[in-house]
Enzyme design. Structure first.
Site: not given
Length: 363
Positions: A184-185
């Site tokens: 998700t980064k």
């Protein structure tokens, strides 16, 4: 439905490059500590304006390995913001060190440098700023305090890939920085992955040993290390995606600017806009005193949200020894925060719809 985050859609623009990279690794027959990792470590160090990058298994390991490499005496204290994800604190307590919680600045929700000095004792060895939500902490006063008291600065950069302070990436790193490449980064792998970034050559060398069972040579171990290596597959994925990070961060800034210009709901507390071009807007976090009603309303409008994070660390069962602490700013933040959708694949039209819905919220 506007999802909070669609990982499949997020990776779709990179799919061809990722598939080529994965195929290259599979055909190479070399899957650990190979050329893909070497290439990524050099590229990401250069990107961060640092001398060294050491790929490790995840962001928590990156933090823990930095602290382990410094070899602080047991029960040494590490100052850490009270408003953060639990990984920041786990890295401290796992090594027998003591986290000392500092309240955040209520505007930025990040570590408040003005509250650090009062927490320093003879046991304090480091400050661990967390660049939460994609915004760098105010590093100049942190650096001044650390220099005056002889403290190390270990930064948690898990949410701040590409962020700057005084328009410099290097100024966000402290003595050593820990990155996560969780999917998700802003720069995400296809699984767990992390890295330590530093310009301290000796520290980088020691961490290279520690990540590989304490050895830099097969079967010869200088330290009691761990198994925490960024594998070739994830390194290849990151190599494919890194060239696009700045462009994707710029799109995040444009969406954040639209949110900031368009949301008119008086009860909603917006993030500060004073460093729009330095933040990388990993999350767009707002605050509302009637959070549950606000979230339910947006869901009825077809908008998913998230909460980063619902319960402060000193109220978590895992850290019940700190439940007696009174941290009112942190506690209020955790009762009110809501993360709105924001990603490189979210369109301005979608954000406009979200803003229109927010402005019509009556509770």
């Amino acid at each position: 439905m506007i999802p909070f985050l669609d990982l499949q859609q997020l990776n779709a623009p990179h799919q061809a490059a990722i598939e080529t990279a994965v195929q290259r690794v599979v055909r190479s027959g070399w899957y650990i500590l190979g050329q893909e990792l070497t290439t990524f470590e050099k590229s990401f160090a250069d990107y961060c304006e640092a001398s060294h990058c050491v790929g490790v298994a995840n962001g928590l390991d990156a933090l823990q390995l930095i602290l382990q490499a410094y070899d602080f005496p047991k029960d040494s204290e590490v100052i850490v913001p009270a408003n953060t994800y639990i990984a920041s604190v786990l890295s401290i307590s796992f090594l027998g060190l003591v986290p000392v919680f500092v309240e955040p600045d209520p505007k930025t929700m990040l570590l408040d440098p003005a509250r650090i000095e009062e927490k320093i004792t003879y046991k304090t060895k480091a400050v661990l700023p967390v660049h939460l939500y994609g915004r760098s902490c105010e590093m100049a006063p942190v650096q001044e305090i650390a220099s005056r008291f002889g403290l190390k600065i270990v930064t948690d950069c898990a949410q701040s890939h590409g962020a700057t302070y005084a328009f410099s990436k290097k100024e966000t790193l402290g003595d050593a920085a820990a990155f996560s490449f969780y999917p998700t980064k802003n720069l995400g792998a296809l699984g767990d992955a992390g890295a330590v970034v530093t310009s301290d050559a000796e520290l980088a060398k020691k961490i290279r040993y520690l990540r590989n069972y304490g050895s830099n040579k097969k079967y010869f171990n200088e330290y009691q290390g761990v198994n925490s290596r960024l594998d070739e597959m994830q390194a290849a994925v990151l190599n494919a995606k890194l060239p696009f990070l700045d462009r994707e961060n710029q799109h995040r800034r444009e969406l954040a600017q639209y949110y900031l210009n368009s949301i008119q709901l008086s009860e909603l507390v917006l993030p500060p806009a004073d460093r729009l071009d330095e933040d990388v807007w990993h999350l767009f976090v707002v605050r509302h005193p009637r959070r549950a009603a606000f979230i339910d309303y947006l869901l009825q409008c077809g908008i998913q949200t998230n909460i980063h994070y619902p319960l402060p660390i000193h109220h978590q069962k895992a850290y019940q020894q700190y439940s007696h602490l009174r941290l009112p700013i942190t506690e209020q933040i955790h009762q009110e925060v809501v993360s709105l959708p924001l990603s490189p694949v979210l369109s301005l039209e979608q954000v406009a719809y979200i803003c229109d819905c927010i402005n019509q919220f009556k509770g």
